[in-house]
Design a protein around this motif. Structure first.
Motif, PDB file in Angstrom:
ATOM      1  N   THR A   9       2.179  -9.273   0.129  1.00  0.00           N
ATOM      2  CA  THR A   9       2.291  -7.917   0.665  1.00  0.00           C
ATOM      3  C   THR A   9       0.911  -7.359   0.941  1.00  0.00           C
ATOM      4  O   THR A   9       0.067  -7.289   0.043  1.00  0.00           O
ATOM      5  CB  THR A   9       3.024  -6.998  -0.331  1.00  0.00           C
ATOM      6  N   GLY A  10       0.673  -6.974   2.171  1.00  0.00           N
ATOM      7  CA  GLY A  10      -0.552  -6.284   2.524  1.00  0.00           C
ATOM      8  C   GLY A  10      -0.323  -4.785   2.537  1.00  0.00           C
ATOM      9  O   GLY A  10       0.704  -4.293   2.069  1.00  0.00           O
ATOM     10  N   PHE A  11      -1.290  -4.064   3.078  1.00  0.00           N
ATOM     11  CA  PHE A  11      -1.144  -2.613   3.155  1.00  0.00           C
ATOM     12  C   PHE A  11      -1.616  -2.128   4.508  1.00  0.00           C
ATOM     13  O   PHE A  11      -2.697  -2.494   4.986  1.00  0.00           O
ATOM     14  CB  PHE A  11      -1.929  -1.916   2.039  1.00  0.00           C
ATOM     15  N   GLY A  12      -0.770  -1.300   5.137  1.00  0.00           N
ATOM     16  CA  GLY A  12      -1.116  -0.709   6.417  1.00  0.00           C
ATOM     17  C   GLY A  12      -1.650   0.691   6.209  1.00  0.00           C
ATOM     18  O   GLY A  12      -2.407   0.947   5.281  1.00  0.00           O
ATOM     19  N   LEU A  13      -1.263   1.603   7.078  1.00  0.00           N
ATOM     20  CA  LEU A  13      -1.630   3.005   6.915  1.00  0.00           C
ATOM     21  C   LEU A  13      -0.393   3.756   6.460  1.00  0.00           C
ATOM     22  O   LEU A  13       0.540   3.954   7.234  1.00  0.00           O
ATOM     23  CB  LEU A  13      -2.173   3.585   8.222  1.00  0.00           C
ATOM     24  N   GLY A  14      -0.351   4.109   5.165  1.00  0.00           N
ATOM     25  CA  GLY A  14       0.763   4.866   4.620  1.00  0.00           C
ATOM     26  C   GLY A  14       1.846   4.044   3.966  1.00  0.00           C
ATOM     27  O   GLY A  14       2.787   4.609   3.403  1.00  0.00           O
ATOM     28  N   ALA A  51       3.235  -0.303   2.576  1.00  0.00           N
ATOM     29  CA  ALA A  51       3.032  -1.732   2.388  1.00  0.00           C
ATOM     30  C   ALA A  51       3.608  -2.507   3.567  1.00  0.00           C
ATOM     31  O   ALA A  51       4.571  -2.082   4.205  1.00  0.00           O
ATOM     32  CB  ALA A  51       3.688  -2.181   1.086  1.00  0.00           C
ATOM     33  N   VAL A  52       3.018  -3.667   3.834  1.00  0.00           N
ATOM     34  CA  VAL A  52       3.432  -4.512   4.952  1.00  0.00           C
ATOM     35  C   VAL A  52       3.641  -5.935   4.441  1.00  0.00           C
ATOM     36  O   VAL A  52       2.740  -6.499   3.809  1.00  0.00           O
ATOM     37  CB  VAL A  52       2.359  -4.520   6.064  1.00  0.00           C
ATOM     38  N   VAL A  53       4.809  -6.499   4.707  1.00  0.00           N
ATOM     39  CA  VAL A  53       5.067  -7.879   4.306  1.00  0.00           C
ATOM     40  C   VAL A  53       4.319  -8.823   5.247  1.00  0.00           C
ATOM     41  O   VAL A  53       4.520  -8.784   6.461  1.00  0.00           O
ATOM     42  CB  VAL A  53       6.573  -8.201   4.319  1.00  0.00           C
ATOM     43  N   ILE A  54       3.437  -9.652   4.684  1.00  0.00           N
ATOM     44  CA  ILE A  54       2.683 -10.611   5.493  1.00  0.00           C
ATOM     45  C   ILE A  54       3.079 -12.054   5.194  1.00  0.00           C
ATOM     46  O   ILE A  54       2.759 -12.956   5.948  1.00  0.00           O
ATOM     47  CB  ILE A  54       1.155 -10.430   5.308  1.00  0.00           C
ATOM     48  N   ASN A  55       3.797 -12.265   4.093  1.00  0.00           N
ATOM     49  CA  ASN A  55       4.325 -13.586   3.760  1.00  0.00           C
ATOM     50  C   ASN A  55       5.592 -13.392   2.937  1.00  0.00           C
ATOM     51  O   ASN A  55       5.527 -13.277   1.713  1.00  0.00           O
ATOM     52  CB  ASN A  55       3.295 -14.412   2.989  1.00  0.00           C
ATOM     53  N   PRO A  56       6.763 -13.337   3.582  1.00  0.00           N
ATOM     54  CA  PRO A  56       8.000 -13.048   2.847  1.00  0.00           C
ATOM     55  C   PRO A  56       8.250 -13.992   1.681  1.00  0.00           C
ATOM     56  O   PRO A  56       8.783 -13.579   0.647  1.00  0.00           O
ATOM     57  CB  PRO A  56       9.085 -13.187   3.922  1.00  0.00           C
ATOM     58  N   GLY A  57       7.841 -15.243   1.811  1.00  0.00           N
ATOM     59  CA  GLY A  57       8.064 -16.201   0.747  1.00  0.00           C
ATOM     60  C   GLY A  57       7.322 -15.886  -0.534  1.00  0.00           C
ATOM     61  O   GLY A  57       7.759 -16.265  -1.623  1.00  0.00           O
ATOM     62  N   ARG A  58       6.205 -15.193  -0.413  1.00  0.00           N
ATOM     63  CA  ARG A  58       5.397 -14.865  -1.588  1.00  0.00           C
ATOM     64  C   ARG A  58       5.864 -13.589  -2.279  1.00  0.00           C
ATOM     65  O   ARG A  58       5.467 -13.317  -3.414  1.00  0.00           O
ATOM     66  CB  ARG A  58       3.925 -14.715  -1.198  1.00  0.00           C
ATOM     67  N   THR A  59       6.693 -12.789  -1.614  1.00  0.00           N
ATOM     68  CA  THR A  59       7.130 -11.517  -2.211  1.00  0.00           C
ATOM     69  C   THR A  59       8.294 -11.697  -3.186  1.00  0.00           C
ATOM     70  O   THR A  59       8.607 -10.789  -3.943  1.00  0.00           O
ATOM     71  CB  THR A  59       7.574 -10.521  -1.131  1.00  0.00           C
ATOM     72  N   ARG A  60       8.940 -12.851  -3.125  1.00  0.00           N
ATOM     73  CA  ARG A  60      10.087 -13.167  -3.982  1.00  0.00           C
ATOM     74  C   ARG A  60      11.292 -12.265  -3.701  1.00  0.00           C
ATOM     75  O   ARG A  60      12.165 -12.098  -4.546  1.00  0.00           O
ATOM     76  CB  ARG A  60       9.702 -13.125  -5.474  1.00  0.00           C
ATOM     77  N   VAL A  61      11.316 -11.696  -2.512  1.00  0.00           N
ATOM     78  CA  VAL A  61      12.432 -10.872  -2.055  1.00  0.00           C
ATOM     79  C   VAL A  61      12.691 -11.211  -0.584  1.00  0.00           C
ATOM     80  O   VAL A  61      11.733 -11.327   0.180  1.00  0.00           O
ATOM     81  CB  VAL A  61      12.112  -9.359  -2.173  1.00  0.00           C
ATOM     82  N   PRO A  62      13.950 -11.374  -0.148  1.00  0.00           N
ATOM     83  CA  PRO A  62      14.199 -11.607   1.277  1.00  0.00           C
ATOM     84  C   PRO A  62      13.596 -10.489   2.123  1.00  0.00           C
ATOM     85  O   PRO A  62      13.561  -9.325   1.710  1.00  0.00           O
ATOM     86  CB  PRO A  62      15.731 -11.616   1.374  1.00  0.00           C
ATOM     87  N   GLY A  63      13.147 -10.845   3.292  1.00  0.00           N
ATOM     88  CA  GLY A  63      12.558  -9.847   4.175  1.00  0.00           C
ATOM     89  C   GLY A  63      12.028 -10.485   5.432  1.00  0.00           C
ATOM     90  O   GLY A  63      12.110 -11.705   5.618  1.00  0.00           O
ATOM     91  N   SER A  64      11.474  -9.661   6.293  1.00  0.00           N
ATOM     92  CA  SER A  64      10.918 -10.106   7.566  1.00  0.00           C
ATOM     93  C   SER A  64       9.424  -9.875   7.590  1.00  0.00           C
ATOM     94  O   SER A  64       8.913  -8.944   6.945  1.00  0.00           O
ATOM     95  CB  SER A  64      11.565  -9.332   8.727  1.00  0.00           C
TER      96      SER A  64
END
Length: 406
Positions: A334-339, A341-354
């Protein structure tokens, strides 16, 4: 074509009711929109256990840090007018932040400092400024806690609290680490200086009125007091102690009661955590972001500005920047945008996502995310602090995406 399996959506209803039955949450509501159309809504439990009042669609809640994306949008609206650049130093707007100092690495006292550059607006927005929060571990958070620098709704003028903050050193050299902070409260003060308006007026005129967010403000709206939810905690001590394991006998201990709350008449306009809202109001805001800055008939931001906000603005994920602050959602992948969090690698977050999912939550366990790959917005409201009490955000995301069929 993507659509939702109604049977699988029913699992969400059962999950929400289980949290209420197990006295984890007093009550909650969830609103899911797909391609701008509502595909799921449910509310269950109580907004007030003590008064036996139901949690309903028009219940007003403390959204705490879900205020941050709103304040960030406000700043970007001003940036689009050519009034400043995000690399501008904070001292250009707030002179009290000149001649900054930062704690030396490994400091154990507040006077162990060295010269530091003034943080930029971009560093404030991305939590890389060197500022912190009282509930984080470390020397600066301890000093902030002693001075009660949390930008609570009853702490007076924002300008005064920001000046108090400027007297303290930074926790680290700007840009070298990620640490969750009051940086966006300071951004709120920048908005006041640049716009010449109090923050509440600017947000109302530029965001809430155009989006039809009539129940969103720093104080509970007039006439809405009976719709305002009470706040609970499972902790025996401070409900804002995110890293505390001090649980009490009552999992729903009342800590801020409707009609007796400082949110009834706020004096501090906290751009980092001060707003109250309803689920339909916040869904309008989320839909504006999903639609790249517009809702039908209204454009708040340019589409490229919103795209920029939703990029990762860190060198890697949050975890790679050595955060010492709390983790209420995964920092790996998970990275961070402005305001938010932004998912940058769904596999590393341990939660389904895009890839590119944009999200943030609030201290009272509220949460929202925008999945632009699937044209999806989800807003979840409840009132339990701290937000790290249960893994509800990960569970909820799995439930919603588990019902999405391609």
């Amino acid at each position: 074509m993507t659509n939702f399996d109604t049977n699988r959506l029913g699992r969400i209803t059962n999950w929400m009711q289980r949290y209420v039955d197990e006295r984890k949450y007093a009550g909650s509501s969830l609103l899911v929109k797909h391609n701008g159309s509502e595909v799921y809504f449910n509310a269950c439990g109580k907004r007030s256990v003590e008064d036996d009042l139901d949690f309903q669609r028009d219940t007003v809640v403390r959204i705490y840090s879900m205020t941050k994306p709103v304040t960030t949008v406000a700043l970007m609206m001003l940036a689009e007018r050519g009034l400043f650049h995000l690399d501008a130093q904070l001292s250009e707007f707030l002179p009290e932040f000149r001649n900054m100092k930062a704690l030396i690495p490994g400091a154990i006292r507040l006077d162990q400092i060295q010269d530091a550059p003034t943080p930029t607006l971009h560093q404030l927005l991305t939590h890389t400024s060197g500022l912190s929060y009282p509930f984080n571990p470390g020397v600066l958070p301890k000093a902030m806690d002693e001075q009660d620098l949390l930008f609570k709704p009853d702490q007076g003028l924002l300008a005064d609290r920001v000046r108090d903050l400027a007297r303290l050193p930074l926790a680290f050299q700007p840009g070298t680490r990620w640490e969750y902070s009051v940086g966006i409260d300071v951004i709120g003060r920048v908005i006041e200086v640049v716009s010449g308006q109090p923050l509440d007026q600017f947000l109302t005129q530029e965001i809430f009125e155009p989006l039809g967010m009539q129940n969103t403000a720093f104080s509970v709206p007039a006439g809405a007091g009976d719709r305002f939810a009470s706040l609970y905690t499972p902790l025996a001590g401070d409900a804002m102690a995110l890293n505390s394991a001090e649980t009490g006998g009552d999992t729903l201990r009342l800590v801020d009661q409707a009609r007796r709350s400082p949110f009834e008449n706020a004096t501090t306009f906290s751009g980092g955590g001060g707003l109250v809202s309803t689920i339909d109001d916040y869904s309008r805001f989320a839909e504006m972001l999903r639609n790249r800055g517009q809702v039908p008939g209204q454009r708040l931001l340019g589409s490229k500005t919103v795209d920029y906000m939703m990029l990762n603005h860190l060198p890697g994920d949050i975890a790679s920047m050595g955060p010492q602050s709390f983790a209420e959602q995964p920092m790996e992948g998970t990275g961070f945008g402005l305001g938010g969090a932004v998912v940058i690698n769904p596999g590393r977050t341990r939660v389904p996502g895009s890839m590119g999912d944009f999200s943030w939550g609030g201290m009272a366990s509220t949460f929202f995310w925008i999945d632009r790959a699937n044209d999806l917005t989800t807003v979840f409201f409840t009132q339990l602090s701290p937000s790290s009490s249960y893994p509800s955000r990960a569970e909820l995301k799995s439930l919603v995406l588990g019902a999405l069929i391609e």
